[in-house]
Write an enzyme that holds these catalytic residues in place. Sequence first.
Site, PDB file in Angstrom:
ATOM      1  N   GLY A  91       0.774  -1.237   0.000  1.00 41.10           N
ATOM      2  CA  GLY A  91       0.000   0.000   0.000  1.00 41.10           C
ATOM      3  C   GLY A  91       0.800   1.279   0.000  1.00 41.10           C
ATOM      4  O   GLY A  91       0.346   2.301  -0.493  1.00 41.10           O
ATOM      5  N   GLU A 125       4.495   4.265   5.629  1.00 40.66           N
ATOM      6  CA  GLU A 125       3.270   3.463   5.739  1.00 40.66           C
ATOM      7  C   GLU A 125       2.151   4.173   4.981  1.00 40.66           C
ATOM      8  O   GLU A 125       2.180   5.391   4.816  1.00 40.66           O
ATOM      9  CB  GLU A 125       2.963   3.313   7.232  1.00 40.66           C
ATOM     10  CG  GLU A 125       1.945   2.339   7.699  1.00 40.66           C
ATOM     11  CD  GLU A 125       1.951   0.942   7.124  1.00 40.66           C
ATOM     12  OE1 GLU A 125       1.817   0.808   5.903  1.00 40.66           O
ATOM     13  OE2 GLU A 125       2.011  -0.008   7.905  1.00 40.66           O
ATOM     14  N   ASP A 126       1.197   3.399   4.486  1.00 42.39           N
ATOM     15  CA  ASP A 126       0.070   3.994   3.779  1.00 42.39           C
ATOM     16  C   ASP A 126      -0.979   4.531   4.750  1.00 42.39           C
ATOM     17  O   ASP A 126      -1.467   5.641   4.601  1.00 42.39           O
ATOM     18  CB  ASP A 126      -0.560   3.016   2.783  1.00 42.39           C
ATOM     19  CG  ASP A 126      -0.965   1.687   3.404  1.00 42.39           C
ATOM     20  OD1 ASP A 126      -0.669   1.438   4.596  1.00 42.39           O
ATOM     21  OD2 ASP A 126      -1.562   0.862   2.688  1.00 42.39           O
ATOM     22  N   ASP A 131      -3.880   2.725  11.615  1.00 41.66           N
ATOM     23  CA  ASP A 131      -5.159   2.708  12.335  1.00 41.66           C
ATOM     24  C   ASP A 131      -4.940   2.145  13.729  1.00 41.66           C
ATOM     25  O   ASP A 131      -4.740   2.894  14.667  1.00 41.66           O
ATOM     26  CB  ASP A 131      -6.273   2.012  11.549  1.00 41.66           C
ATOM     27  CG  ASP A 131      -5.842   0.739  10.851  1.00 41.66           C
ATOM     28  OD1 ASP A 131      -4.976   0.013  11.362  1.00 41.66           O
ATOM     29  OD2 ASP A 131      -6.400   0.452   9.791  1.00 41.66           O
ATOM     30  N   THR A 132      -4.885   0.859  13.884  1.00 42.19           N
ATOM     31  CA  THR A 132      -4.687   0.290  15.228  1.00 42.19           C
ATOM     32  C   THR A 132      -3.246   0.426  15.700  1.00 42.19           C
ATOM     33  O   THR A 132      -2.984   0.382  16.894  1.00 42.19           O
ATOM     34  CB  THR A 132      -5.053  -1.209  15.254  1.00 42.19           C
ATOM     35  OG1 THR A 132      -4.141  -1.919  14.421  1.00 42.19           O
ATOM     36  CG2 THR A 132      -6.485  -1.442  14.800  1.00 42.19           C
ATOM     37  N   GLY A 133      -2.322   0.565  14.775  1.00 36.90           N
ATOM     38  CA  GLY A 133      -0.908   0.630  15.131  1.00 36.90           C
ATOM     39  C   GLY A 133      -0.267  -0.729  15.308  1.00 36.90           C
ATOM     40  O   GLY A 133       0.929  -0.842  15.544  1.00 36.90           O
ATOM     41  N   THR A 148       0.416  -3.112  13.158  1.00 34.78           N
ATOM     42  CA  THR A 148       1.448  -3.404  12.166  1.00 34.78           C
ATOM     43  C   THR A 148       2.747  -2.675  12.510  1.00 34.78           C
ATOM     44  O   THR A 148       3.824  -3.276  12.516  1.00 34.78           O
ATOM     45  CB  THR A 148       0.970  -3.001  10.754  1.00 34.78           C
ATOM     46  OG1 THR A 148      -0.227  -3.724  10.455  1.00 34.78           O
ATOM     47  CG2 THR A 148       2.020  -3.296   9.707  1.00 34.78           C
ATOM     48  N   PHE A 173     -13.273   2.864   5.599  1.00 34.08           N
ATOM     49  CA  PHE A 173     -12.481   1.973   4.756  1.00 34.08           C
ATOM     50  C   PHE A 173     -12.141   2.749   3.493  1.00 34.08           C
ATOM     51  O   PHE A 173     -13.025   3.122   2.726  1.00 34.08           O
ATOM     52  CB  PHE A 173     -13.225   0.687   4.412  1.00 34.08           C
ATOM     53  CG  PHE A 173     -12.362  -0.253   3.624  1.00 34.08           C
ATOM     54  CD1 PHE A 173     -11.436  -1.058   4.273  1.00 34.08           C
ATOM     55  CD2 PHE A 173     -12.429  -0.296   2.242  1.00 34.08           C
ATOM     56  CE1 PHE A 173     -10.601  -1.908   3.555  1.00 34.08           C
ATOM     57  CE2 PHE A 173     -11.600  -1.143   1.518  1.00 34.08           C
ATOM     58  CZ  PHE A 173     -10.683  -1.940   2.182  1.00 34.08           C
ATOM     59  N   ASP A 230      -5.806  -0.555  -1.297  1.00 32.33           N
ATOM     60  CA  ASP A 230      -6.567  -1.455  -2.166  1.00 32.33           C
ATOM     61  C   ASP A 230      -7.864  -1.938  -1.540  1.00 32.33           C
ATOM     62  O   ASP A 230      -8.092  -1.810  -0.344  1.00 32.33           O
ATOM     63  CB  ASP A 230      -5.715  -2.681  -2.496  1.00 32.33           C
ATOM     64  CG  ASP A 230      -5.552  -3.595  -1.291  1.00 32.33           C
ATOM     65  OD1 ASP A 230      -6.057  -4.742  -1.338  1.00 32.33           O
ATOM     66  OD2 ASP A 230      -4.930  -3.176  -0.301  1.00 32.33           O
ATOM     67  N   ARG A 268      -5.446   0.252  -6.418  1.00 29.66           N
ATOM     68  CA  ARG A 268      -4.269   0.948  -5.894  1.00 29.66           C
ATOM     69  C   ARG A 268      -3.836   2.092  -6.814  1.00 29.66           C
ATOM     70  O   ARG A 268      -3.206   3.041  -6.373  1.00 29.66           O
ATOM     71  CB  ARG A 268      -3.092  -0.014  -5.742  1.00 29.66           C
ATOM     72  CG  ARG A 268      -3.274  -1.068  -4.688  1.00 29.66           C
ATOM     73  CD  ARG A 268      -2.013  -1.940  -4.595  1.00 29.66           C
ATOM     74  NE  ARG A 268      -2.231  -3.149  -3.834  1.00 29.66           N
ATOM     75  CZ  ARG A 268      -2.174  -3.232  -2.516  1.00 29.66           C
ATOM     76  NH1 ARG A 268      -1.936  -2.157  -1.806  1.00 29.66           N
ATOM     77  NH2 ARG A 268      -2.372  -4.376  -1.896  1.00 29.66           N
TER      78      ARG A 268
END
Length: 181
Positions: free
Chosen positions: A50, A105-106, A109-111, A113, A158, A165, A171
């Site tokens: 992404g 990073e693209d 959100d939750t962090g 990753t 979303f 994607d 993308r």
Amino acid sequence: MPPSTDLEFLDRIEPLFSAKQIQDRVKSMAEELSEYFGDKELVLVVVLRGSLVFAVDLLRYMTIYPEVEFLSASSYGNNLLPGNTVEIYMRPDLDLEGKELLVVEDIVDTGQTLRQIAARLDTMNPTSVRYISMLYKRLPNQANWPVDWFGFEIPDLFVIGYGLDYRQKYRNLPWIGYLPQ
């Protein structure tokens, strides 16, 4: 019922940021990064897939010349919501010791990753690790991962386009939109 064609799907997407808004913001961030990192030995660590479009544009606008490395991380799979597992793949011979890292990073959100990426990168003894994301999603009752730079803050939507994607498609859209619930 899902749309039967890509065009039907695209007709359902609501615009969020235009291509011009995105390019203006990326150029501004690239200028800021170039000044901030100056002549330090910088490595952009691009989180595939992404972040690829964002990273390429960022590089084009930078006035410094960083190295570029890639890692692959995924928590969404083919879902609309992040999963509980993050899969990370990187070159086994990657040498980042003593270097300044900027993780590209693209969307954050939750962090989850970035937490796992940070843990992996810390074992490689970089001088520092900073984070940039095109989008930053503040979630209610969630301790988001702190990013040093971000393009736009968004609500809990979303989003697709500009590298993001939906089931590995869309993308290449030059703008960012969201799928209404």
